[in-house]
Design an enzyme around this catalytic site. Structure first.
Site, PDB file in Angstrom:
ATOM      1  N   HIS A   9       0.833  -1.502   0.133  1.00 34.64           N
ATOM      2  CA  HIS A   9       0.694   0.064  -0.266  1.00 34.64           C
ATOM      3  C   HIS A   9       0.645   1.288  -0.232  1.00 34.64           C
ATOM      4  O   HIS A   9       2.017   1.276   0.534  1.00 34.64           O
ATOM      5  CB  HIS A   9      -0.777   0.293   1.365  1.00 34.64           C
ATOM      6  CG  HIS A   9      -1.985   1.017   1.808  1.00 34.64           C
ATOM      7  ND1 HIS A   9      -1.724   2.090   1.949  1.00 34.64           N
ATOM      8  CD2 HIS A   9      -3.429   0.457   1.282  1.00 34.64           C
ATOM      9  CE1 HIS A   9      -2.561   3.140   2.022  1.00 34.64           C
ATOM     10  NE2 HIS A   9      -3.948   2.507   0.980  1.00 34.64           N
ATOM     11  N   ASP A  51       3.010  -5.177   7.809  1.00 38.63           N
ATOM     12  CA  ASP A  51       2.090  -4.080   7.911  1.00 38.63           C
ATOM     13  C   ASP A  51       0.509  -4.865   8.285  1.00 38.63           C
ATOM     14  O   ASP A  51       0.989  -5.648   7.072  1.00 38.63           O
ATOM     15  CB  ASP A  51       2.008  -3.561   6.293  1.00 38.63           C
ATOM     16  CG  ASP A  51       1.066  -2.659   6.274  1.00 38.63           C
ATOM     17  OD1 ASP A  51       0.181  -2.481   7.606  1.00 38.63           O
ATOM     18  OD2 ASP A  51       0.732  -1.846   5.459  1.00 38.63           O
ATOM     19  N   GLN A  94      -4.116  -5.509   6.782  1.00 38.87           N
ATOM     20  CA  GLN A  94      -5.427  -6.323   6.316  1.00 38.87           C
ATOM     21  C   GLN A  94      -5.024  -7.865   6.919  1.00 38.87           C
ATOM     22  O   GLN A  94      -6.132  -8.505   6.537  1.00 38.87           O
ATOM     23  CB  GLN A  94      -4.915  -6.275   5.112  1.00 38.87           C
ATOM     24  CG  GLN A  94      -5.213  -5.089   4.045  1.00 38.87           C
ATOM     25  CD  GLN A  94      -6.788  -4.658   3.979  1.00 38.87           C
ATOM     26  OE1 GLN A  94      -7.326  -5.218   4.283  1.00 38.87           O
ATOM     27  NE2 GLN A  94      -6.857  -3.494   3.683  1.00 38.87           N
ATOM     28  N   LYS A 115     -10.345  -0.731  10.664  1.00 38.95           N
ATOM     29  CA  LYS A 115     -10.366  -2.095  10.175  1.00 38.95           C
ATOM     30  C   LYS A 115     -10.645  -2.947  10.803  1.00 38.95           C
ATOM     31  O   LYS A 115     -11.245  -4.133  10.250  1.00 38.95           O
ATOM     32  CB  LYS A 115      -9.528  -2.123   9.434  1.00 38.95           C
ATOM     33  CG  LYS A 115      -8.640  -1.134   8.499  1.00 38.95           C
ATOM     34  CD  LYS A 115      -7.551  -1.282   6.715  1.00 38.95           C
ATOM     35  CE  LYS A 115      -6.432  -0.016   6.678  1.00 38.95           C
ATOM     36  NZ  LYS A 115      -7.788   0.225   5.338  1.00 38.95           N
ATOM     37  N   CYS A 127      -4.593   2.835  -3.983  1.00 44.81           N
ATOM     38  CA  CYS A 127      -3.886   2.991  -2.975  1.00 44.81           C
ATOM     39  C   CYS A 127      -2.395   2.306  -2.811  1.00 44.81           C
ATOM     40  O   CYS A 127      -1.672   2.140  -2.656  1.00 44.81           O
ATOM     41  CB  CYS A 127      -3.750   3.371  -1.319  1.00 44.81           C
ATOM     42  SG  CYS A 127      -4.579   4.407  -1.060  1.00 44.81           S
TER      43      CYS A 127
HETATM   44  N1  7TS Z   1      -1.493  -1.217   4.675  1.00 41.93           N
HETATM   45  C1  7TS Z   1      -2.592  -1.532   4.089  1.00 41.93           C
HETATM   46  C2  7TS Z   1      -2.385  -3.511   3.264  1.00 41.93           C
HETATM   47  C3  7TS Z   1      -4.105  -0.949   3.830  1.00 41.93           C
HETATM   48  O1  7TS Z   1      -4.522  -2.195   3.044  1.00 41.93           O
HETATM   49  C4  7TS Z   1      -4.110  -0.301   3.937  1.00 41.93           C
HETATM   50  C5  7TS Z   1      -5.412   1.073   3.920  1.00 41.93           C
HETATM   51  C6  7TS Z   1      -3.377   1.118   4.990  1.00 41.93           C
HETATM   52  C7  7TS Z   1      -1.721   0.528   4.708  1.00 41.93           C
HETATM   53  C8  7TS Z   1      -3.414   2.307   5.006  1.00 41.93           C
HETATM   54  O2  7TS Z   1      -4.205   2.451   6.699  1.00 41.93           O
HETATM   55  P1  7TS Z   1      -4.481   3.679   7.733  1.00 41.93           P
HETATM   56  O3  7TS Z   1      -5.993   2.438   8.336  1.00 41.93           O
HETATM   57  O4  7TS Z   1      -3.856   4.287   7.869  1.00 41.93           O
HETATM   58  O5  7TS Z   1      -5.024   3.818   6.402  1.00 41.93           O
HETATM   59  N2  7TS Z   1      -5.896   0.504   2.846  1.00 41.93           N
HETATM   60  C9  7TS Z   1      -7.482   0.961   2.600  1.00 41.93           C
HETATM   61  C10 7TS Z   1      -7.749  -0.193   1.072  1.00 41.93           C
HETATM   62  O6  7TS Z   1      -7.786  -0.798   0.515  1.00 41.93           O
HETATM   63  N3  7TS Z   1      -8.803   1.396   0.650  1.00 41.93           N
HETATM   64  O7  7TS Z   1      -8.710   2.013   1.904  1.00 41.93           O
HETATM   65  C11 7TS Z   1      -7.581   1.928   2.387  1.00 41.93           C
END
Ligand code: 7TS
Length: 405
Positions: A123, A200, A203, A226, A364
């Site tokens: 990401h 990371d 997910q 999430k 992203c």
């Molecule tokens: N890493 C991964 C693997 C992600 O899927 C996401 C967000 C992030 C980092 C960032 O997370 P945040 O909570 O700091 O924003 N992924 C997604 C997505 O797949 N669609 O919207 C956000």
């Protein structure tokens, strides 16, 4: 225990609503999850009955709010099986966790000519902070390549490691392909060279049991929103011996021991990395979310979502012109797809009119899109409350949209 998805759904009021006069089918859990009553009510309760700033007051409310906040840290520790609460740093989310690490580790140990390794399926939030660090320090970003099936080429990871490598950063689960990466094996390979690893977990944490000591990673990041918790809170796990070595990320209240005009000393772990008033209502609500999924059982959630994903893939593959991105052997509850030459945005917009919420675009992960030779996909991502009936409606929806083109 039987996993009763219909009973689970009752805890999520939003799932009962309609959009465009149709029942909502929420399949954008990779972006964010819906919240159970237990989480929302915990937030209301804290604002109505407990609210006070933490770690600061001698008064009753401040102590009670502090107790809730620190109990949440212990709940997080147990959830990912960290050794100590000193290793649990509260942040705003995965993105901030990675930025914190990229800054602090960068200050402590990255210099010109050094190298940072990330994977081909990251990401942007596990790419850009490292690119920014490389730019600041004159370091180079290197990439673990991926097969056409969407699996990392671990045979080639070894070639990337050398005495200049400062850290290897890799996602646990791809937010596009659903690939579950063999993180234990990756850590083993990288540790043999004495190099630390960041995983990371944005997910993975919502979908499967995670044990950071078993993975043996040095750092691990995830987001509260999430995993059925509130927005605005996340976690950076770091092994104590690493966090001790790193300088603070931001300066301000909470992160200091003593301040004078001549010299400031920093607080102990984990507070050294938590400048300013934390979102203590969110940390408490995150603990409620963790208690919620733990009571259901992460194994049960994993089994339910695996069954749903297998079923969805089997049904979707029968749709004419269907192309599902990624065929990893171990995959999670994320399905990215394209049908014929229908643009992802058109598919997503028309599915939305049928009440089906999916994500469209590059998710992203633009370098991954380039690797796949596409500009974007439609993505259905499942959560603990999704059902086979919803998958059926998705499949019918895709077929209906396909017929229109
Ligand atoms: N890493 C991964 C693997 C992600 O899927 C996401 C967000 C992030 C980092 C960032 O997370 P945040 O909570 O700091 O924003 N992924 C997604 C997505 O797949 N669609 O919207 C956000």
């Amino acid at each position: 225990m039987m996993y009763d998805v219909n009973k689970v759904r009752e805890d999520f009021p939003i799932l009962a609503r309609e959009v465009y006069g149709r029942p909502l089918i929420y399949l954008d859990n990779g972006a964010t999850t819906q919240k159970p009553r237990q989480v929302v009510e915990a937030m209301m309760d804290e604002y109505y009955n407990v609210n006070a700033n933490v770690h600061r007051g001698v008064h009753f409310l401040s102590q009670q709010a502090t107790d809730l906040h620190e109990a949440s840290r212990e709940t997080v520790r147990k959830f990912i099986n960290a050794k100590s609460t000193n290793e649990i740093v509260f942040t705003r989310g995965t993105t901030e966790s990675i930025n914190l690490l990229a800054f602090s580790l960068g200050e402590a140990m990255v210099k010109e000519g050094d190298e940072i390794v990330v994977s081909a399926m990251e990401h942007h939030s596990n790419i850009v902070p490292w690119q920014m660090l490389c730019e600041r320090k004159g370091a180079t970003l290197r990439v673990i390549p991926m097969t056409d099936e969407g699996e990392l080429e671990l045979g080639r990871l070894e070639e990337l490691l050398n005495p200049h490598t400062r850290i290897v950063c890799c996602t646990h689960v791809s937010n596009v392909l659903g690939t579950i990466n063999p993180v234990k094996r990756i850590v083993e390979i990288v540790h043999a060279h004495g190099i630390p690893v960041l995983i990371d977990g944005a997910q993975s944490v919502p979908h499967m049991p995670v044990d950071v000591q078993d993975i043996d990673c040095d750092f691990f990041a995830f987001s509260g929103h999430k995993v059925y918790g509130p927005t605005g809170v996340g976690v950076l796990y770091g092994k104590e011996e690493w966090l001790e070595k790193l300088p603070p990320y931001q300066g301000g209240g909470e992160m200091i021991k003593n301040v004078s005009w001549e010299r400031t000393t920093y607080n102990v772990l984990p507070y050294k990395f938590e400048a300013g008033t934390p979102d203590y209502v969110a940390t408490h609500a995150l603990a409620k979310a963790i208690e919620y999924v733990t009571a259901l059982g992460m194994d049960n959630i994993y089994a339910h979502e695996q069954e749903l994903t297998q079923y969805a893939i089997e049904r979707m593959q029968q749709i004419e012109g269907m192309r599902i991105m990624g065929e990893a052997t171990h995959r999670d509850a994320v399905i990215s797809f394209l049908v014929g030459d229908i643009h992802h945005l058109d598919m997503g917009t028309l599915l939305d009119r049928l009440g089906i919420a999916v994500r469209t675009g590059h998710h992203c992960a633009e370098p991954l899109m380039t690797r796949l030779g596409i500009s974007g996909t439609v993505r259905a991502s499942f959560g603990l409350y999704n059902t086979k009936e919803e998958v059926n409606t998705l499949v019918e929806g895709i077929e209906r949209v396909s017929r229109m083109f």
